[in-house]
Scaffold this motif. Sequence first.
Motif, mmCIF file in Angstrom:
data_model
loop_
_atom_site.group_PDB
_atom_site.id
_atom_site.type_symbol
_atom_site.label_atom_id
_atom_site.label_comp_id
_atom_site.label_asym_id
_atom_site.label_seq_id
_atom_site.Cartn_x
_atom_site.Cartn_y
_atom_site.Cartn_z
ATOM 1 N N ASP A 16 20.460 -65.057 -28.885
ATOM 2 C CA ASP A 16 19.389 -66.015 -29.185
ATOM 3 C C ASP A 16 18.105 -65.647 -28.440
ATOM 4 N N THR A 17 18.260 -65.228 -27.190
ATOM 5 C CA THR A 17 17.094 -64.870 -26.382
ATOM 6 C C THR A 17 16.354 -63.684 -26.987
ATOM 7 N N LEU A 64 16.433 -62.617 -30.129
ATOM 8 C CA LEU A 64 15.812 -63.027 -31.388
ATOM 9 C C LEU A 64 14.507 -63.777 -31.126
ATOM 10 N N THR A 65 14.534 -64.670 -30.135
ATOM 11 C CA THR A 65 13.333 -65.452 -29.817
ATOM 12 C C THR A 65 12.215 -64.559 -29.296
ATOM 13 N N HIS A 66 12.547 -63.643 -28.391
ATOM 14 C CA HIS A 66 11.534 -62.746 -27.840
ATOM 15 C C HIS A 66 10.960 -61.832 -28.923
ATOM 16 N N ALA A 104 10.734 -62.463 -32.154
ATOM 17 C CA ALA A 104 9.867 -63.260 -33.027
ATOM 18 C C ALA A 104 8.523 -63.528 -32.349
ATOM 19 N N TYR A 105 8.553 -63.856 -31.045
ATOM 20 C CA TYR A 105 7.296 -64.131 -30.347
ATOM 21 C C TYR A 105 6.440 -62.872 -30.233
ATOM 22 N N GLU A 159 16.225 -59.083 -23.597
ATOM 23 C CA GLU A 159 16.279 -60.265 -22.732
ATOM 24 C C GLU A 159 15.557 -60.060 -21.417
ATOM 25 N N LYS A 193 7.657 -63.862 -21.519
ATOM 26 C CA LYS A 193 6.467 -64.178 -22.308
ATOM 27 C C LYS A 193 5.238 -63.509 -21.680
#
Length: 459
Positions: free
Chosen positions: A369-370, A372-374, A376-377, A440, A444
């Motif tokens: 999940d981490t 995927l989130t990174h 996308a950002y 991971e 940000k």
Amino acid sequence: MTSAENAVHPYLPNSAPAVRQAMLDEIGAASVEEFYADIPDSVRLHRPLDLPAPMRSEAELARHMEQLLARNTSTRQALSFLGQGCYQHHVPAVVDEVVNRSEFLTAYAGEPYEDHGRFQALWEYQSMMAELLDVEVVNVPVYDGFQAAGTALRMAGRITGRRRLLLATAVDPDKLSRVRDYVRPDHDVVVVPVDPRTGCADLDAVAAELAKGDVAAVFADMPSALGIVDAALPQLAELAHGAGALYVVGCNPLALGVLAPPSAFGADIACGDIQTLGVHQSYGGGNAGFIATRDEEHLVAEYPSRLFGLAPTTVDGEYGFGDVAWERTSFALREDGKEWVGTAAALHGIGAGVYLALMGPHGMREIGDTILTHTAYARQRLAQVPGVQVPFGDSLHFADFTVRYTGGRTAAEIRADLRQHGIFGGVPLGDQQAAYCVTEVHTKADIDLLATTLEEIIK
């Protein structure tokens, strides 16, 4: 030294003329040249290697090696956005603690009765990988993921008796080169171009190639070399099976905490690299390959590599660990083996096993999940940089992704400027396109720094 023939190397004791002659006399050879008689004359060098003279002082040699190593800048010393097959991940300290134990680190070879712990550790690794991949059979690791792909495709060729291999998703050029080299001369590799608008597999083009016949396997990567998790992966399985071909899928095992395993959408053989599972980057390496299938005889019989299994002993409640179907390997068949299997990367399998045991299902989901989130950002943030486009916006990406520069400067120039700012990334994929990667370990703030640095470079 008086001549190359009589030279004595300070670190090669058998180079002493008297010692060398004694060895030759013992085996009945006139010269060392006799050992290389089987090598064709056309590929022999016929001159000494162009090497510097040996350093005779240990202190001098140590200083020289330190100077060479100091020229390297690791991804721990710079902010790195490099991926494409070798990734920067956090390796928990317990992984290093276990793999550096002497009973594992020095256990190159052995038999069940003398190397029981190593065999059990690798069996545990295979079991956890099988659970992650939702299959029954996983091999002891081979050299790397590229070789695993080549071997998986060769397995498909032996099973089907066919020659052509279709690569349906975007493939890394280095991987393509390795696969082509590994499967020749028995198989022809056909790269089916992806849809340039989406970066995904072109199903019509794949179907057209399948219609030509003699296809042993359709190969796809998840994610692809562009970082795309292709929504057409299940349809590729249907096309392959409809033409009597096998479906081979390469995957990043770290993604399987959040993505369905290849077996869930029709893969007959899964393969990939376990570098992402607790194996350090090492000068661009640190790789080991896995192959996985259902427990079906026609599939298992074509594994060339070792498989460790569980067996009862004469003591009730105790079990042993050893080779399964040994007779199919080159260890047993020698020159008649399906493929040659020599030194493998089994120690990395033990490290990956420790990593999987430590992470568990919840940890694997969290890290997936981490990432995927990174990812996308990062794609969203870089798309805001003037002069940068992020293509294939509708597709899910995992770790790797592509950017396109529109300001006139080349990808190579921008990459060089990033290095001047202490940032590794933007591997050129042509004049105006580049590859980036996040995992991971990135924050940000790291991604924002990359974006602001690109704004400064490109403006």
